[in-house]
Design an enzyme around this catalytic site. Sequence first.
Site, short mmCIF file in Angstrom:
data_model
loop_
_atom_site.label_atom_id
_atom_site.label_comp_id
_atom_site.label_asym_id
_atom_site.label_seq_id
_atom_site.Cartn_x
_atom_site.Cartn_y
_atom_site.Cartn_z
N SER A 192 0.82 -1.21 0.00
CA SER A 192 0.00 0.00 0.00
C SER A 192 0.86 1.27 0.00
CB SER A 192 -0.94 -0.04 1.21
OG SER A 192 -1.88 0.99 1.16
N ASP A 248 9.78 5.51 -10.18
CA ASP A 248 9.32 6.13 -11.43
C ASP A 248 10.03 7.44 -11.71
OD1 ASP A 248 7.60 4.06 -11.80
OD2 ASP A 248 5.75 5.20 -11.51
N LYS A 281 -0.53 -4.27 -3.41
CA LYS A 281 -1.85 -3.77 -3.01
C LYS A 281 -2.04 -2.39 -3.64
CE LYS A 281 -4.74 -2.50 0.94
NZ LYS A 281 -4.96 -1.10 0.55
#
Length: 544
Positions: free
Chosen positions: A289, A300, A314
Amino acid sequence: MKKILHKKIIIPTIAIVVFFSATAFKNDFFEIAKQIEIFTTLFKELNMNYVDDTNPGDLMDTAIKSMLDDLDPYTQFYNEQDVESARINNAGDYTGIGAKVLTLKDKLVIIEPYKNYAADKAGLKAGDEIIKVDNVTVSDFKEDAANLLQGAAGTEVNVTYKRQGKTNTVKIIRESLEIKAVPHYSMIDEKTGYIVLRKFNEKAAAETLGALRALKNQGAKQLVLDLRGNPGGLLNEAVNVTNIFVPKNQLVVTTKSKVKKYNKTYYTKRDAIDTEIPLVVLIDGSSASASEIVSGALQDMDRAVVIGARSFGKGLVQRPKSLTYGTQMKITISRYYTPSGRCIQALDYWNRDKNGKATRVKKENYNAFKTRNGRYVFDGGGVQPDVEIELSKQTPITKAILNENLIFNFTTQYYYNNKVEDLNSFKLSDSDLNEFRSYLKTTGFNFETKTEKALDNAIAIAKEEELNDVIKSEINDLTNALQTYKSNAINANKAQLKSLLTDEIIKRYFYSEGLYDYYTANNTEIKKALEILNNPKQYASILR
């Protein structure tokens, strides 16, 4: 709930509040109203006419939970006690005996007494089995018996527990405990800081920021951020932690839902503390999460090298919805997407297999995305580390052993049969591992692989189709091969089992604080992080 649900007349009101609070139901208004009426009528008739006395509260609890079980495991109903527990978890404040406790059917097991808090000062140890709290026998208590240990600071509670076959009773004075998001930070060497972030509560970003500043004052020129075992928490805190290392107005995460008002983009709102410090993020299969938001966003943006094992996967976002009488529903409202556009949800709860279990997104169905520097990253199965550590990956046998608490139970025996006085010199021996092997045999441990289950199904089908004689030799070969694999599994996973046993043993003697100190000198993932951080060319090449 029990005190209010015996009045059957309020059941329709509860159902209406639950179902009509979401705008997504507009198109299905008639069907929803119809089903509510059917359920209300059934519930009334059942409670009025069933041959034995019924408990409306228990029936409703079962009905709600059974309904939600068909969705995903994160959409949950909270009674009043659950709501308070969630508040404590998010706020980081706790009043009780100061110990991590596992609730079983007939007992509470102390998993970890927090150093210098009430349970520890009263002499409770990991592995102690609490069977009675004051005058309440745990096996007779229908709710979560761990709630019995909570209470106002300064109040007394008598705890009866079993240890090594003996029963003892101890009086504990409850006290307030601050559950730290950052339980540890330190210098690994003269230029490398180490921060352990264990949960994303309301203090996560503030504590991470405080730790970073303290380490920079001690000379930290590079940093290891440890998110292993971090199950997540508050989404906004994940954004704030990311903001520590990336500039203002950077996209961190996007949430997408069928309800338009839940479609949101989350950007960093403040100036970063340090956008240049070389950064390694550690993750494993229990990082979930909010941990995946931070590690995925930093990956990224090519802001950090991610090391370890693939994260949990998740990619679902929950929001609490207030219901009547102080209850709540935590409902999955959207999926989240990292800056590159990937959703890392690993399990598909809406297309289950024939046994009703969620299916895992297949690797061939992963979609490719690109980081800012053009590196490929993929969705569908958690955050894939830039540098994978084989030791970090849980195998079928280690998962089975952990799920049955066998390492924990063995360590309890080890603690009472051995002395460990020096943290830095401790090393699990081969004879210790052999003792663990012997212990596994005494427990009757026999894990079943997915391949075995599939083979059993194939054998059953072959019998139905009268093909079992035709493929008998092939089945025998496969069965023998599987048994050989299982027999050799302990040896094949020797390094990982030693690591897991070492971690648990060190915690028994030196608490979590000692384990983190041990990590900085001995942990495989941290050693790899140092190797990369100390080689600027390697660090840069990974991010390119």
